[in-house]
Design a protein around this motif. Structure first.
Motif, PDB file in Angstrom:
ATOM      1  N   ARG A 148     -12.193  25.923  18.618  1.00 48.74           N
ATOM      2  CA  ARG A 148     -12.946  25.915  17.370  1.00 48.74           C
ATOM      3  C   ARG A 148     -11.990  26.015  16.185  1.00 48.74           C
ATOM      4  O   ARG A 148     -10.808  26.354  16.327  1.00 48.74           O
ATOM      5  CB  ARG A 148     -13.926  27.081  17.342  1.00 48.74           C
ATOM      6  CG  ARG A 148     -13.232  28.436  17.365  1.00 48.74           C
ATOM      7  CD  ARG A 148     -14.199  29.585  17.451  1.00 48.74           C
ATOM      8  NE  ARG A 148     -13.492  30.872  17.357  1.00 48.74           N
ATOM      9  CZ  ARG A 148     -14.098  32.051  17.348  1.00 48.74           C
ATOM     10  NH1 ARG A 148     -15.419  32.125  17.427  1.00 48.74           N
ATOM     11  NH2 ARG A 148     -13.387  33.164  17.263  1.00 48.74           N
ATOM     12  N   GLY A 152     -12.672  30.379  21.177  1.00 53.25           N
ATOM     13  CA  GLY A 152     -13.696  31.393  20.993  1.00 53.25           C
ATOM     14  C   GLY A 152     -13.978  32.165  22.262  1.00 53.25           C
ATOM     15  O   GLY A 152     -13.495  31.831  23.352  1.00 53.25           O
ATOM     16  N   PRO A 153     -14.794  33.230  22.161  1.00 52.37           N
ATOM     17  CA  PRO A 153     -15.149  34.040  23.332  1.00 52.37           C
ATOM     18  C   PRO A 153     -15.814  33.229  24.438  1.00 52.37           C
ATOM     19  O   PRO A 153     -15.763  33.613  25.607  1.00 52.37           O
ATOM     20  CB  PRO A 153     -16.121  35.078  22.753  1.00 52.37           C
ATOM     21  CG  PRO A 153     -15.786  35.139  21.297  1.00 52.37           C
ATOM     22  CD  PRO A 153     -15.369  33.754  20.924  1.00 52.37           C
ATOM     23  N   ASP A 154     -16.420  32.107  24.058  1.00 50.08           N
ATOM     24  CA  ASP A 154     -17.071  31.252  25.048  1.00 50.08           C
ATOM     25  C   ASP A 154     -16.110  30.260  25.681  1.00 50.08           C
ATOM     26  O   ASP A 154     -16.504  29.417  26.486  1.00 50.08           O
ATOM     27  CB  ASP A 154     -18.227  30.487  24.404  1.00 50.08           C
ATOM     28  CG  ASP A 154     -17.798  29.716  23.157  1.00 50.08           C
ATOM     29  OD1 ASP A 154     -16.584  29.691  22.851  1.00 50.08           O
ATOM     30  OD2 ASP A 154     -18.679  29.138  22.493  1.00 50.08           O
ATOM     31  N   GLY A 155     -14.823  30.360  25.314  1.00 48.38           N
ATOM     32  CA  GLY A 155     -13.835  29.469  25.888  1.00 48.38           C
ATOM     33  C   GLY A 155     -13.758  28.111  25.228  1.00 48.38           C
ATOM     34  O   GLY A 155     -13.010  27.239  25.690  1.00 48.38           O
ATOM     35  N   ILE A 156     -14.490  27.906  24.136  1.00 50.70           N
ATOM     36  CA  ILE A 156     -14.524  26.609  23.454  1.00 50.70           C
ATOM     37  C   ILE A 156     -13.579  26.622  22.257  1.00 50.70           C
ATOM     38  O   ILE A 156     -13.576  27.579  21.467  1.00 50.70           O
ATOM     39  CB  ILE A 156     -15.956  26.275  23.011  1.00 50.70           C
ATOM     40  CG1 ILE A 156     -16.864  26.134  24.239  1.00 50.70           C
ATOM     41  CG2 ILE A 156     -15.983  24.990  22.180  1.00 50.70           C
ATOM     42  CD1 ILE A 156     -18.317  25.892  23.898  1.00 50.70           C
ATOM     43  N   THR A 191     -17.212  29.248  11.662  1.00 46.59           N
ATOM     44  CA  THR A 191     -16.645  28.033  12.238  1.00 46.59           C
ATOM     45  C   THR A 191     -17.092  26.854  11.369  1.00 46.59           C
ATOM     46  O   THR A 191     -18.095  26.938  10.647  1.00 46.59           O
ATOM     47  CB  THR A 191     -17.126  27.807  13.669  1.00 46.59           C
ATOM     48  OG1 THR A 191     -18.539  27.572  13.675  1.00 46.59           O
ATOM     49  CG2 THR A 191     -16.797  29.011  14.555  1.00 46.59           C
TER      50      THR A 191
END
Length: 339
Positions: free
Chosen positions: A234, A228-232, A144
């Motif tokens: 990027r 991303g997997p964290d929902g953020i 990222t």
């Protein structure tokens, strides 16, 4: 000399292989010349700079330029900081290969990584542009933009120049730091226009030069937006070159990202020639400057035959057209800031 894979143009990288000094809040035209640009020796170069700035900032004068049009552009490598023995972004990439080697044991037998790990720069060069792209992809892509920036920050904090034994960010030129500060105090907006990777340079440009990230124009690669997997949300860097800001790319980059023709430009190599020509072609007062590396004791002495920062055609044109050629040895009292 020279976003996804924020890199130099591969051909520029291949050639590479063969403190911000804050000024006073305001500077006036009537200040004694000796009080301006204190690390510059009095002489033609310093006088030419101060005279130009005085003329374009004198309201009512024939050469007056409105503040919005006072655009000054600077190459980075070899103009604002040192560039020998290789461009510093390439040094970063080579150090990253060493740092990642334990995670990639196959590199010990695979070129160009094998040559990098063995310190065989000729072997790296022999891998050509393809090999350099592999190196840059391995060290820049798949990250990222935030992660890449953190890695650059860490390297800048810990890395030391092999010959000068100083952090790379302390190798900005003191006279040029003073010039940037002086110009801003007189209403100029200062930009970096470099073949270097834009995301690499943005990590230090503000704290070293006082130039914010949005005023850095450089080579860039493709970046991809996703969640991303964290929902953020990027941006992730990909191993594809998008724009090369070197040679004829520099005027294109100026037009694309700045939108105004500069009235002042500084470079140090043939890669800056088109930027200098583009600046010179505008109407009204213009200033074109070339840093000539002539000081083998305090820095390096090189020009026409150098594999880094070659200054040949640009030197001829500067001489023929009366541009200001700054002789590092004779024009600068000091080269680098005090440690």
């Amino acid at each position: 000399m020279r976003a996804g894979l924020a890199v130099f143009a591969p051909r520029v990288l291949l050639l590479a292989l063969i403190a911000f000094a804050a000024g006073p809040a305001s500077l006036r035209a009537e200040d004694p010349l000796s009080d301006l640009l204190p690390s510059w020796n009095d002489g033609k170069s310093k006088t030419a700079i101060v005279d130009f700035v005085d003329r374009v900032t004198q309201e009512g004068g024939p050469d007056f330029v409105a503040p919005a049009e006072r655009i000054a552009v600077f190459d980075n490598d070899g103009t604002l900081w040192a560039e020998q023995p290789v461009y510093f972004q390439l040094a970063f990439a080579l150090d990253r290969i060493a740092a990642l080697a334990s995670e990639n044991p196959e590199w010990k037998q695979k070129q160009p990584f094998k040559s990098v790990l063995e310190g065989d720069i000729k072997g790296v060069a022999a891998s050509g542009e393809h090999g350099l792209l592999e190196i840059m992809a391995a060290t820049h892509a798949g990250l990222t933009t935030e992660k890449f920036g953190d890695i650059v920050d860490g390297w800048l904090e810990s890395a030391e120049h092999p010959r000068l034994k100083r952090p790379y960010t302390s190798l900005a030129y003191q006279p040029m730091l003073e010039l940037l500060s002086y110009l801003r105090a007189r209403g100029f907006k200062t930009f970096i226009v470099s073949g270097g990777g834009v995301e690499f340079m943005r990590r230090f440009a503000e704290r070293v030069y006082g130039i914010p990230p949005e005023q850095v124009v450089g080579s860039s690669g493709v970046v991809k937006f996703d969640i991303g997997p964290d929902g953020i949300a990027r941006l992730t860097k990909e191993p594809k070159i998008e724009f090369v800001d070197d040679g004829p790319g520099k005027p294109v980059g100026i037009n694309r990202y700045i939108g105004r023709r500069p009235i002042l430009a500084f470079g140090n190599s043939d890669g800056d020639l088109q930027m200098l020509q583009y600046t010179a072609a505008g109407h009204g007062a213009r200033f074109m400057g070339v840093v000539h590396h002539t000081d083998a004791d305090r820095e390096w002495a090189y020009d026409r035959a150098s594999h880094v920062g070659k200054l040949d055609k640009a030197l001829d044109e500067a001489t023929a057209k009366g541009w200001t050629v700054v002789d590092m040895k004779s024009n600068w009292k000091t080269v680098f800031p005090d440690k």
